[in-house]
Scaffold this motif. Structure first.
Motif, mmCIF file in Angstrom:
data_model
loop_
_atom_site.group_PDB
_atom_site.id
_atom_site.type_symbol
_atom_site.label_atom_id
_atom_site.label_comp_id
_atom_site.label_asym_id
_atom_site.label_seq_id
_atom_site.Cartn_x
_atom_site.Cartn_y
_atom_site.Cartn_z
ATOM 1 N N LEU A 107 104.152 37.898 6.699
ATOM 2 C CA LEU A 107 103.778 38.938 5.737
ATOM 3 C C LEU A 107 103.438 38.339 4.383
ATOM 4 O O LEU A 107 102.471 38.751 3.739
ATOM 5 C CB LEU A 107 104.939 39.921 5.574
ATOM 6 C CG LEU A 107 105.127 40.934 6.694
ATOM 7 C CD1 LEU A 107 106.382 41.754 6.441
ATOM 8 C CD2 LEU A 107 103.917 41.837 6.799
ATOM 9 N N ARG A 167 100.474 37.067 11.545
ATOM 10 C CA ARG A 167 99.252 36.623 10.857
ATOM 11 C C ARG A 167 98.012 37.140 11.597
ATOM 12 O O ARG A 167 97.070 37.636 10.991
ATOM 13 C CB ARG A 167 99.156 35.104 10.819
ATOM 14 C CG ARG A 167 99.902 34.320 9.766
ATOM 15 C CD ARG A 167 99.991 34.869 8.425
ATOM 16 N NE ARG A 167 98.750 35.056 7.693
ATOM 17 C CZ ARG A 167 98.702 35.697 6.519
ATOM 18 N NH1 ARG A 167 99.793 36.201 5.991
ATOM 19 N NH2 ARG A 167 97.587 35.831 5.895
ATOM 20 N N HIS A 170 97.613 40.750 10.984
ATOM 21 C CA HIS A 170 97.229 40.959 9.605
ATOM 22 C C HIS A 170 95.718 40.883 9.461
ATOM 23 O O HIS A 170 95.107 41.636 8.710
ATOM 24 C CB HIS A 170 97.880 39.864 8.751
ATOM 25 C CG HIS A 170 98.500 40.394 7.504
ATOM 26 N ND1 HIS A 170 97.845 40.439 6.315
ATOM 27 C CD2 HIS A 170 99.724 40.910 7.278
ATOM 28 C CE1 HIS A 170 98.634 40.964 5.405
ATOM 29 N NE2 HIS A 170 99.795 41.256 5.957
ATOM 30 N N ILE A 175 95.873 46.814 10.773
ATOM 31 C CA ILE A 175 96.886 46.837 9.722
ATOM 32 C C ILE A 175 96.226 47.244 8.404
ATOM 33 O O ILE A 175 96.756 48.038 7.627
ATOM 34 C CB ILE A 175 97.555 45.452 9.605
ATOM 35 C CG1 ILE A 175 98.370 45.168 10.858
ATOM 36 C CG2 ILE A 175 98.433 45.372 8.368
ATOM 37 C CD1 ILE A 175 99.536 46.089 11.055
#
Lengths: 293, 338
Positions: A107, A167, A170, A175
């Protein structure tokens, strides 16, 4: 997981992946044997019997007896408790310790992520087997230390697996969409991120369990870790090694074969899961990275 | 444009960081120990003067930070302390035993690649047929095989039952004297010295441990190479080559070229993790290399040896990592030029 229910998943397994089904059957077989042994088998793992020392495999003692007359079948099955409980405990510890770090690093990104990755890479230069052995040797022999050492190494693996998943997600857009829709950070993590990492983490578990099992066995064989006389398979092979060359081959062979069989079950399960989840050619790369010793 | 000066500085920085992390882990091994450091480093019953010397050498009465700095400085100077088991300095012990281990590892890697890579290619090309299932099954059994069990099984069959192999008692028959050190490999040195008896004995002693390690390596390589080739078989340029009706050999060549980086990475991965498995095999065959030395130090709590052994294992895999990166870099440059 594509929303399929667990029972349907298990019942459909033999058809969709025979390898995974056989692997699961082997692992469950050991669990059932370890649980049922006291109920169905007349000999206990600790019951010495001076009248039946070092008997070869026979109907009465299918795997023979050891130098104090203990039944080897009972001892080998007793060893399954170590072989199942220790890797399981190491996995639980590894996931509990490792995934939060991976989640935070994934994150946060940026400097913290890079620093943690460099740190993991640096520690990774020590062969995991040797690091686990050295940790237990340093802390002193005890089952708790074995679990702790294996758990710490599993944690490093799961932290990296978690970090990579977070990751990848992300960067994958949904997201971003969830953020754009005004989800709070808490909800973002609990509802959108974590559930989607479950399948990836779970699919790594058989292979990691196989690693923990193999490492536990080497600890036993090298005389590092479990107490002497315990019916841990690696330690049993160690105790039976000399007898192997004087004719009593069954002392070392059967605990060793039990190790091989359970390890093979876990590897089959891992390979089957890889076939099921990694259908696209590009993602087969995970298979390449996964084989470790 | 790349500036070589900056690249080198960056690499040095990374190397320093890696060294500090690993040195810290080795340092912490003593702090984790249940006994006082003097006992861990000096053996169960150190003499009073030994005790005083150890305390002075390691700065054991000083704060942990100072101890760690001292440890780093000593390690950089190549001082790893003394083994309380052998009484010699750990550096001398390691140097004396390293050739035995390298001999084993080099032969095993060569043989393992010689078996594993063709098996993986064959498995990938026979997708869905019995050959593939055989190769893959064998690979999975090999991946699940405990290293010591394979060694013991081979010994049981070839030493105990068939009597084809010598006893697992080190690198050379006990009645022979080792050849003078030229390359460090008993077998090659004996040939160079034209000592037929020693060469035959060294070869005989080598076969089973090398075979054990090679089979373990080959099993993993088979699985990894199979996956790498399968990924090539699914590419568009491979489908085009096949559609042109190229021969099987040419198709294999195309797939191999595409998969080469992955295969090279898999091979290097095997090299990097090999010392752990080699240690177990050395232990079974009483090989007398650094692996057996390190493993026995662990089981007896000889901490100075343990620390140096972990450092050595990390140094070896760091070297392999550099070798991997270097070859990849050169290969990429060649691709860019072509």
């Amino acid at each position: 997981m594509t929303g399929r229910r667990i029972p349907a998943l298990v019942l459909g397994l033999p058809r969709r992946s025979p390898a995974a089904a056989i692997g699961l059957l082997i692992v469950l077989g050991f669990v059932v044997a370890a649980l049922a042994r006291p109920l169905v088998w007349p000999f206990g793992p600790g019951a010495a019997d001076a009248s039946s020392e070092l008997i070869g495999p026979s109907l009465r003692h299918p795997l023979g007896t050891d130098e104090t007359g203990r039944d080897m079948l009972a001892r080998v099955i007793d060893g399954a408790r170590y072989a199942i409980a220790v890797p399981l405990a190491a996995l639980v510890l590894g996931i509990a310790l490792g995934t939060p770090f991976g989640l935070l690093a994934g994150l946060a990104g940026g400097l913290a992520d890079r620093l943690l990755r460099r740190l993991a890479q640096a520690i990774g230069f020590i062969p995991p087997l040797l690091l686990a052995l050295a940790l237990v040797a340093a802390m002193g022999p005890s089952l708790r230390h074995v679990v702790l050492a294996l758990g710490v190494l599993e944690a490093m693996f799961f932290a990296r697996a978690m970090r990579d998943q977070v990751r990848a997600m992300h960067d994958s857009g949904f997201i971003e969409a969830a953020v754009a829709m005004g989800n709070r950070r808490r909800r973002l993590i609990l509802v959108h991120l974590l559930p989607n990492t479950l399948a990836g983490i779970a699919s790594e578990m058989p292979r990691r369990a196989a690693w923990a099992l193999a490492t536990l066995a080497v600890m036993g064989f090298a005389g590092i870790g479990t107490a002497a006389g315990a019916s841990e398979w690696g330690a049993m092979v160690r105790e039976g090694t000399n007898a192997m060359f004087t004719g009593q081959w069954w002392l070392a062979l059967f605990p060793g074969l039990a190790l091989l069989l359970l390890g093979f079950g876990l590897q089959l399960l891992a390979a089957g899961i890889a076939d099921l989840t990694l259908r696209s050619p590009a993602s087969r790369a995970g298979d390449l990275a996964g084989a470790t010793r | 444009m790349e500036r070589p000066g900056r690249t080198i500085l960056r690499l040095l920085g990374i190397a320093a960081f890696v060294f500090l992390v690993i040195a810290f882990i080795c340092f912490m091994l003593i702090k984790l120990g249940a006994a006082p450091p003097v006992v861990l480093l000096g053996g169960p019953n150190p003499m009073p003067e030994e005790r005083a010397q150890l305390i002075a050498e390691y700065g054991l009465n000083q704060p942990a930070v100072v101890q760690f700095i001292r440890y780093v400085v000593r390690t950089l100077a190549g001082e790893f302390g003394r083994s309380w088991q052998t009484g010699a300095t750990v550096a001398d012990d390691l140097l004396a035993r390293l050739p035995a281990t390298l001999e084993l590892m080099v032969y095993a890697l060569l043989l393992g690649a010689l078996i594993g890579i063709p098996a993986g290619v064959a498995a990938a090309f026979s997708r869905g047929r019995a050959e593939e299932r055989t190769a893959r099954g064998a690979g999975l059994v090999g991946a699940a095989m405990p290293s010591f069990l394979l060694a013991l099984l081979l010994l049981l069959v070839f030493f105990r039952w068939l009597d084809l192999s010598p006893a697992p008692s080190g690198r050379l028959s006990v009645v022979l004297t080792p050849p003078p050190t030229i390359t460090g490999s008993y077998f090659i040195d004996a040939i160079l010295m034209q000592d037929a008896a020693a060469a035959r004995s060294a070869l005989g002693q080598l076969i089973l441990p090398v075979l054990t390690l090679a089979l373990l390596i080959a099993a993993q390589l088979t699985l990894q190479v199979r996956t790498a080739i399968l990924m090539q078989l699914d590419t568009a340029h491979f489908a085009y080559a096949r559609a042109q009706g190229m021969s099987r050999d040419m198709l294999t060549g195309i797939a191999m070229r595409g998969a080469a980086p992955s295969i090279w990475a898999a091979f290097c991965g095997q090299c990097a993790a090999l010392l752990g498995t080699t240690a177990v095999i050395e232990y079974v065959f009483a090989w007398g290399g650094v692996g057996q030395y390190g493993l026995e130090a662990m089981s007896r709590g000889d901490f100075a040896v343990m620390q140096a052994f972990i450092l050595l294992s990390a140094a070896l895999s760091l070297l392999v990592h550099l070798m991997h990166a270097g070859v990849r870099r050169v290969a990429r440059l060649r691709i860019r030029r072509a």
